[in-house]
Scaffold this motif. Structure first.
Motif, PDB file in Angstrom:
ATOM      1  N   GLN A   1       0.823  -1.208   0.000  1.00 50.13           N
ATOM      2  CA  GLN A   1       0.000   0.000   0.000  1.00 50.13           C
ATOM      3  C   GLN A   1       0.859   1.261   0.000  1.00 50.13           C
ATOM      4  O   GLN A   1       0.520   2.256  -0.645  1.00 50.13           O
ATOM      5  CB  GLN A   1      -0.938  -0.020   1.198  1.00 50.13           C
ATOM      6  N   VAL A   2       1.981   1.204   0.727  1.00 51.21           N
ATOM      7  CA  VAL A   2       2.903   2.342   0.730  1.00 51.21           C
ATOM      8  C   VAL A   2       3.476   2.560  -0.665  1.00 51.21           C
ATOM      9  O   VAL A   2       3.554   3.697  -1.158  1.00 51.21           O
ATOM     10  CB  VAL A   2       4.032   2.129   1.757  1.00 51.21           C
ATOM     11  N   ILE A   3       3.882   1.474  -1.316  1.00 48.01           N
ATOM     12  CA  ILE A   3       4.419   1.575  -2.676  1.00 48.01           C
ATOM     13  C   ILE A   3       3.352   2.093  -3.634  1.00 48.01           C
ATOM     14  O   ILE A   3       3.632   2.933  -4.508  1.00 48.01           O
ATOM     15  CB  ILE A   3       4.959   0.214  -3.156  1.00 48.01           C
ATOM     16  N   ALA A   4       2.131   1.629  -3.484  1.00 51.98           N
ATOM     17  CA  ALA A   4       1.030   2.102  -4.336  1.00 51.98           C
ATOM     18  C   ALA A   4       0.845   3.606  -4.185  1.00 51.98           C
ATOM     19  O   ALA A   4       0.637   4.331  -5.177  1.00 51.98           O
ATOM     20  CB  ALA A   4      -0.261   1.365  -3.985  1.00 51.98           C
ATOM     21  N   SER A   5       0.915   4.095  -2.949  1.00 54.99           N
ATOM     22  CA  SER A   5       0.766   5.530  -2.700  1.00 54.99           C
ATOM     23  C   SER A   5       1.888   6.320  -3.372  1.00 54.99           C
ATOM     24  O   SER A   5       1.642   7.377  -3.979  1.00 54.99           O
ATOM     25  CB  SER A   5       0.772   5.797  -1.192  1.00 54.99           C
ATOM     26  N   GLU A   6       3.110   5.794  -3.296  1.00 59.04           N
ATOM     27  CA  GLU A   6       4.236   6.463  -3.957  1.00 59.04           C
ATOM     28  C   GLU A   6       4.056   6.474  -5.465  1.00 59.04           C
ATOM     29  O   GLU A   6       4.387   7.462  -6.141  1.00 59.04           O
ATOM     30  CB  GLU A   6       5.550   5.766  -3.585  1.00 59.04           C
ATOM     31  N   MET A   7       3.535   5.394  -6.026  1.00 54.93           N
ATOM     32  CA  MET A   7       3.295   5.334  -7.461  1.00 54.93           C
ATOM     33  C   MET A   7       2.239   6.345  -7.882  1.00 54.93           C
ATOM     34  O   MET A   7       2.365   7.000  -8.933  1.00 54.93           O
ATOM     35  CB  MET A   7       2.893   3.914  -7.861  1.00 54.93           C
ATOM     36  N   GLU A   8       1.186   6.472  -7.089  1.00 51.96           N
ATOM     37  CA  GLU A   8       0.131   7.438  -7.408  1.00 51.96           C
ATOM     38  C   GLU A   8       0.680   8.857  -7.469  1.00 51.96           C
ATOM     39  O   GLU A   8       0.304   9.646  -8.348  1.00 51.96           O
ATOM     40  CB  GLU A   8      -0.988   7.341  -6.377  1.00 51.96           C
ATOM     41  N   LYS A   9       1.575   9.199  -6.546  1.00 51.24           N
ATOM     42  CA  LYS A   9       2.152  10.545  -6.520  1.00 51.24           C
ATOM     43  C   LYS A   9       2.905  10.858  -7.808  1.00 51.24           C
ATOM     44  O   LYS A   9       3.010  12.020  -8.206  1.00 51.24           O
ATOM     45  CB  LYS A   9       3.124  10.668  -5.341  1.00 51.24           C
ATOM     46  N   ARG A  10       3.438   9.825  -8.453  1.00 49.96           N
ATOM     47  CA  ARG A  10       4.325  10.016  -9.598  1.00 49.96           C
ATOM     48  C   ARG A  10       3.641   9.805 -10.952  1.00 49.96           C
ATOM     49  O   ARG A  10       4.291   9.920 -11.990  1.00 49.96           O
ATOM     50  CB  ARG A  10       5.522   9.061  -9.483  1.00 49.96           C
ATOM     51  N   PHE A  11       2.351   9.515 -10.952  1.00 45.83           N
ATOM     52  CA  PHE A  11       1.684   9.156 -12.213  1.00 45.83           C
ATOM     53  C   PHE A  11       1.829  10.247 -13.265  1.00 45.83           C
ATOM     54  O   PHE A  11       2.220   9.978 -14.410  1.00 45.83           O
ATOM     55  CB  PHE A  11       0.209   8.852 -11.975  1.00 45.83           C
ATOM     56  N   GLU A  12       1.532  11.491 -12.905  1.00 45.64           N
ATOM     57  CA  GLU A  12       1.587  12.583 -13.886  1.00 45.64           C
ATOM     58  C   GLU A  12       3.009  12.830 -14.367  1.00 45.64           C
ATOM     59  O   GLU A  12       3.228  13.165 -15.540  1.00 45.64           O
ATOM     60  CB  GLU A  12       0.999  13.866 -13.295  1.00 45.64           C
ATOM     61  N   VAL A  13       3.977  12.657 -13.478  1.00 42.84           N
ATOM     62  CA  VAL A  13       5.375  12.854 -13.862  1.00 42.84           C
ATOM     63  C   VAL A  13       5.796  11.798 -14.874  1.00 42.84           C
ATOM     64  O   VAL A  13       6.496  12.092 -15.849  1.00 42.84           O
ATOM     65  CB  VAL A  13       6.303  12.804 -12.617  1.00 42.84           C
ATOM     66  N   VAL A  14       5.345  10.557 -14.660  1.00 49.62           N
ATOM     67  CA  VAL A  14       5.743   9.457 -15.530  1.00 49.62           C
ATOM     68  C   VAL A  14       5.021   9.507 -16.874  1.00 49.62           C
ATOM     69  O   VAL A  14       5.628   9.311 -17.931  1.00 49.62           O
ATOM     70  CB  VAL A  14       5.464   8.098 -14.845  1.00 49.62           C
ATOM     71  N   PHE A  15       3.709   9.805 -16.847  1.00 46.21           N
ATOM     72  CA  PHE A  15       2.893   9.675 -18.060  1.00 46.21           C
ATOM     73  C   PHE A  15       2.345  10.992 -18.598  1.00 46.21           C
ATOM     74  O   PHE A  15       1.772  11.034 -19.688  1.00 46.21           O
ATOM     75  CB  PHE A  15       1.724   8.719 -17.806  1.00 46.21           C
ATOM     76  N   GLY A  16       2.490  12.079 -17.838  1.00 44.02           N
ATOM     77  CA  GLY A  16       1.973  13.361 -18.288  1.00 44.02           C
ATOM     78  C   GLY A  16       0.563  13.607 -17.775  1.00 44.02           C
ATOM     79  O   GLY A  16      -0.175  12.667 -17.420  1.00 44.02           O
ATOM     80  N   LYS A  17       0.163  14.857 -17.760  1.00 44.52           N
ATOM     81  CA  LYS A  17      -1.135  15.240 -17.192  1.00 44.52           C
ATOM     82  C   LYS A  17      -2.323  14.732 -18.002  1.00 44.52           C
ATOM     83  O   LYS A  17      -3.421  14.567 -17.480  1.00 44.52           O
ATOM     84  CB  LYS A  17      -1.216  16.754 -17.084  1.00 44.52           C
ATOM     85  N   ASP A  18      -2.123  14.498 -19.291  1.00 41.33           N
ATOM     86  CA  ASP A  18      -3.236  14.105 -20.163  1.00 41.33           C
ATOM     87  C   ASP A  18      -3.487  12.613 -20.162  1.00 41.33           C
ATOM     88  O   ASP A  18      -4.399  12.134 -20.850  1.00 41.33           O
ATOM     89  CB  ASP A  18      -2.962  14.572 -21.600  1.00 41.33           C
ATOM     90  N   SER A  19      -2.687  11.838 -19.428  1.00 35.95           N
ATOM     91  CA  SER A  19      -2.853  10.377 -19.436  1.00 35.95           C
ATOM     92  C   SER A  19      -4.031   9.952 -18.582  1.00 35.95           C
ATOM     93  O   SER A  19      -4.363  10.611 -17.613  1.00 35.95           O
ATOM     94  CB  SER A  19      -1.582   9.700 -18.934  1.00 35.95           C
TER      95      SER A  19
END
Length: 213
Positions: free
Chosen positions: A195-213
């Protein structure tokens, strides 16, 4: 350590916060005979005159203390939460499973301090880990003198001047957006570490894939 740019954490504040969150670090090196040694010690980081310094203390006359006296090169490893990631969660499930984790490696030079400096390191350490609560009974200045004298004879303070910092925040940044979201959803339903890793991944979604993803 993985030398892949998409796994590197570039934000210095994130790295500093990670060290503060996971301060119980592996301090590793080699003795005079080039044999590897390691110990786990809580440390904290400061910046003094533009230099990053790790501070802590250890027992005297241990194998690691003796080794560091002979060889001042150390590697300090901070490890955060980690979790298994099943390949069945990918948009293409015919790919090997993996492990997501976060880690900071610091190369530095260790220097042992004198008795007068030990007192200050213990004061700073106790305040740091008690969140500057000066009323705490465990704060150095609140401990009985007899206890402090007995303990201080058995330990030695050190500081490590940071030479280099490397990171791996391996959080599925190399996967497609669909797989990334699937991994998050599965991890949310699993262990606390996941769950901690999932939360960290969520924080980085826009950085990894961009705001339009």
């Amino acid at each position: 350590m993985y030398d892949l740019p998409y796994y590197k954490e570039q934000n210095q504040q994130v790295i500093k916060d990670f060290i503060s969150q996971y301060p119980f670090a592996f301090v590793t090196g080699c003795d005079a005979e080039h044999k590897p040694i390691a110990t786990q010690i809580p440390v904290f980081i400061e910046e003094i005159d533009g230099k990053k310094i790790l501070r802590g203390h250890m027992m005297k006359n241990t194998d690691h203390h003796k080794a560091f006296l002979k060889n001042d090169n150390v590697l300090v490893v901070f490890s955060g939460k980690s979790t298994y990631v099943s390949g069945t969660w990918y948009s293409n499930p015919y790919i090997a499973s993996t492990w997501n984790y976060m880690s900071v490696h610091i190369q530095g030079l260790i220097r042992f301090l004198g008795d007068s400096e030990l007192e200050e390191v213990l004061r700073l350490t106790s305040l740091h880990f008690e969140n500057n609560d000066k009323s705490s009974t465990t704060i150095y200045d609140n401990l009985p003198d007899t206890f402090k004298q007995r303990v201080m004879n058995a330990i030695v303070a050190f500081e490590i001047e940071v030479v280099a910092i490397d990171t791996v925040f391996k959080l599925s940044q190399d996967r497609d957006a669909e797989s990334y979201q699937n991994i998050i959803e599965h991890l949310k339903q699993g262990s606390h570490d996941g769950q901690v890793i999932a939360s960290e991944m969520e924080k980085r979604f826009e950085v990894v894939f961009g705001k339009d993803s």
